[in-house]
Design an enzyme around this catalytic site. Sequence first.
Site, PDB file in Angstrom:
ATOM      1  N   ASP A  35      69.223 -28.110  60.689  1.00 36.80           N
ATOM      2  CA  ASP A  35      67.823 -27.774  60.966  1.00 36.80           C
ATOM      3  C   ASP A  35      67.204 -27.429  59.623  1.00 36.80           C
ATOM      4  O   ASP A  35      67.902 -27.358  58.599  1.00 36.80           O
ATOM      5  CB  ASP A  35      67.781 -26.555  61.926  1.00 36.80           C
ATOM      6  N   TYR A 154      52.399 -38.330  67.955  1.00 36.04           N
ATOM      7  CA  TYR A 154      53.622 -37.958  68.690  1.00 36.04           C
ATOM      8  C   TYR A 154      54.018 -39.094  69.650  1.00 36.04           C
ATOM      9  O   TYR A 154      55.179 -39.511  69.681  1.00 36.04           O
ATOM     10  CB  TYR A 154      53.376 -36.645  69.444  1.00 36.04           C
ATOM     11  N   ILE A 187      59.253 -29.100  78.518  1.00 32.54           N
ATOM     12  CA  ILE A 187      60.416 -28.217  78.602  1.00 32.54           C
ATOM     13  C   ILE A 187      60.052 -26.868  77.967  1.00 32.54           C
ATOM     14  O   ILE A 187      59.404 -26.849  76.901  1.00 32.54           O
ATOM     15  CB  ILE A 187      61.614 -28.841  77.837  1.00 32.54           C
ATOM     16  N   THR A 189      60.319 -24.455  75.647  1.00 27.03           N
ATOM     17  CA  THR A 189      60.918 -24.154  74.333  1.00 27.03           C
ATOM     18  C   THR A 189      59.795 -23.622  73.437  1.00 27.03           C
ATOM     19  O   THR A 189      58.616 -23.728  73.786  1.00 27.03           O
ATOM     20  CB  THR A 189      61.483 -25.427  73.668  1.00 27.03           C
TER      21      THR A 189
HETATM   22  P1  NAP Z   1      61.644 -26.597  68.955  1.00 29.38           P
HETATM   23  O1  NAP Z   1      62.055 -25.466  69.835  1.00 29.38           O
HETATM   24  O2  NAP Z   1      60.419 -26.457  68.112  1.00 29.38           O
HETATM   25  O3  NAP Z   1      62.899 -27.018  68.060  1.00 29.38           O
HETATM   26  C1  NAP Z   1      62.816 -28.024  67.086  1.00 29.38           C
HETATM   27  C2  NAP Z   1      63.640 -27.621  65.894  1.00 29.38           C
HETATM   28  O4  NAP Z   1      63.552 -28.677  64.912  1.00 29.38           O
HETATM   29  C3  NAP Z   1      63.116 -26.339  65.211  1.00 29.38           C
HETATM   30  O5  NAP Z   1      64.165 -25.495  64.843  1.00 29.38           O
HETATM   31  C4  NAP Z   1      62.392 -26.895  63.994  1.00 29.38           C
HETATM   32  O6  NAP Z   1      62.322 -25.982  62.921  1.00 29.38           O
HETATM   33  C5  NAP Z   1      63.272 -28.079  63.644  1.00 29.38           C
HETATM   34  N1  NAP Z   1      62.600 -29.013  62.761  1.00 29.38           N
HETATM   35  C6  NAP Z   1      61.268 -29.260  62.628  1.00 29.38           C
HETATM   36  N2  NAP Z   1      61.050 -30.159  61.652  1.00 29.38           N
HETATM   37  C7  NAP Z   1      62.269 -30.485  61.143  1.00 29.38           C
HETATM   38  C8  NAP Z   1      62.692 -31.349  60.117  1.00 29.38           C
HETATM   39  N3  NAP Z   1      61.808 -32.062  59.381  1.00 29.38           N
HETATM   40  N4  NAP Z   1      64.018 -31.457  59.850  1.00 29.38           N
HETATM   41  C9  NAP Z   1      64.910 -30.736  60.564  1.00 29.38           C
HETATM   42  N5  NAP Z   1      64.570 -29.880  61.546  1.00 29.38           N
HETATM   43  C10 NAP Z   1      63.258 -29.758  61.847  1.00 29.38           C
HETATM   44  O7  NAP Z   1      61.367 -27.904  69.837  1.00 29.38           O
HETATM   45  P2  NAP Z   1      62.129 -28.497  71.124  1.00 29.38           P
HETATM   46  O8  NAP Z   1      61.178 -28.394  72.245  1.00 29.38           O
HETATM   47  O9  NAP Z   1      63.503 -27.973  71.245  1.00 29.38           O
HETATM   48  O10 NAP Z   1      62.148 -30.031  70.679  1.00 29.38           O
HETATM   49  C11 NAP Z   1      63.331 -30.731  70.342  1.00 29.38           C
HETATM   50  C12 NAP Z   1      63.066 -32.215  70.508  1.00 29.38           C
HETATM   51  O11 NAP Z   1      62.712 -32.467  71.858  1.00 29.38           O
HETATM   52  C13 NAP Z   1      61.907 -32.746  69.655  1.00 29.38           C
HETATM   53  O12 NAP Z   1      62.222 -34.032  69.168  1.00 29.38           O
HETATM   54  C14 NAP Z   1      60.776 -32.847  70.660  1.00 29.38           C
HETATM   55  O13 NAP Z   1      59.810 -33.801  70.282  1.00 29.38           O
HETATM   56  C15 NAP Z   1      61.535 -33.236  71.901  1.00 29.38           C
HETATM   57  N6  NAP Z   1      60.828 -32.970  73.155  1.00 29.38           N
HETATM   58  C16 NAP Z   1      60.477 -31.704  73.488  1.00 29.38           C
HETATM   59  C17 NAP Z   1      59.776 -31.493  74.679  1.00 29.38           C
HETATM   60  C18 NAP Z   1      59.342 -30.127  75.133  1.00 29.38           C
HETATM   61  O14 NAP Z   1      58.550 -30.055  76.087  1.00 29.38           O
HETATM   62  N7  NAP Z   1      59.814 -29.045  74.551  1.00 29.38           N
HETATM   63  C19 NAP Z   1      59.461 -32.593  75.492  1.00 29.38           C
HETATM   64  C20 NAP Z   1      59.854 -33.865  75.104  1.00 29.38           C
HETATM   65  C21 NAP Z   1      60.542 -34.047  73.937  1.00 29.38           C
HETATM   66  P3  NAP Z   1      60.984 -25.086  62.781  1.00 29.38           P
HETATM   67  O15 NAP Z   1      60.929 -24.226  64.000  1.00 29.38           O
HETATM   68  O16 NAP Z   1      61.212 -24.330  61.522  1.00 29.38           O
HETATM   69  O17 NAP Z   1      59.842 -26.070  62.715  1.00 29.38           O
END
Ligand code: NAP
Length: 249
Positions: A35, A154, A187, A189
């Site tokens: 990360d 996105y 989700i 998060t």
């Molecule tokens: P999250 O809680 O924000 O976690 C994402 C993690 O990735 C954070 O720790 C973030 O660090 C890190 N990150 C950001 N930019 C990065 C980079 N350039 N290199 C390495 N790490 C990086 O989000 P999440 O909801 O778990 O999302 C995870 C994945 O699921 C993403 O691809 C997202 O698009 C996808 N997704 C999420 C949802 C939803 O509703 N939550 C729905 C569909 C898809 P920082 O916090 O420091 O930025």
Amino acid sequence: MLKNKVVLITGAGSGIGRAVALVCAREGASLLLSDIDEAGTEATAALVREVGNEALVVLADVGVATDCQMLVERCCSHFGRLDVACNNAGISGPSLNTADYPVDDWNHVIQVNLSGVFYGMKYQIEAMLRTGGGAIVNVASILGAVGFATAPAYAAAKHGVVGLTHTAALEYSAQGVRVNAVGPGFIRTPMIEALDNDEATHAMLVAAHPMGRLGEAEEVAELVVWLASARASFVTGAYYPVDGGYLAR
Ligand code: NAP
């Protein structure tokens, strides 16, 4: 399901990535957790070690190709190989219509959410081919299948991830590398907390999911780990929604 497997997870310091790490640990894997958020990733590693599994933390920006190469090299030098990769790191970008979307934000979202997955797969596949195969699970989104007003970059990036997944599966499945993508709905998060911050938006998001609720990170993780495991041995090139019915309408 993943006993003695080596799993690399990006975006492992939060949300879905952390949940994937914990389900992988429960299923017996050794983990490389990556990360840009050091504190979050160390917290995930501590939870994995509590289960009794090995967790190596390596900070990397998935939007930088040399970082993605370094991650795979560290994984192979430490664990001797790479069996499973979950390309999960991602960002949401600003909520703006296409004509109002700043070019810099467009480039940043594409860099992290699309190029980051390409860079990851490029080096992961190379390593997996050296040891006879492996499994890649890319975290796309429901917005890999449909649009969403105010999320042009996105949605474009996530559609791209699905296309990359199909293409790499065609190229490498005969050599033992399976490549699949998951499409989470909304989700709960930290990523969504920024958007889901008033009652009207929350009600709109909930209503978009026929199950009448948002998803949990663990519900995505269960699908990711199944796809990564030998139980999904004939599954490749697939895009699996995990969305409470969002895409069924
Ligand atoms: P999250 O809680 O924000 O976690 C994402 C993690 O990735 C954070 O720790 C973030 O660090 C890190 N990150 C950001 N930019 C990065 C980079 N350039 N290199 C390495 N790490 C990086 O989000 P999440 O909801 O778990 O999302 C995870 C994945 O699921 C993403 O691809 C997202 O698009 C996808 N997704 C999420 C949802 C939803 O509703 N939550 C729905 C569909 C898809 P920082 O916090 O420091 O930025």
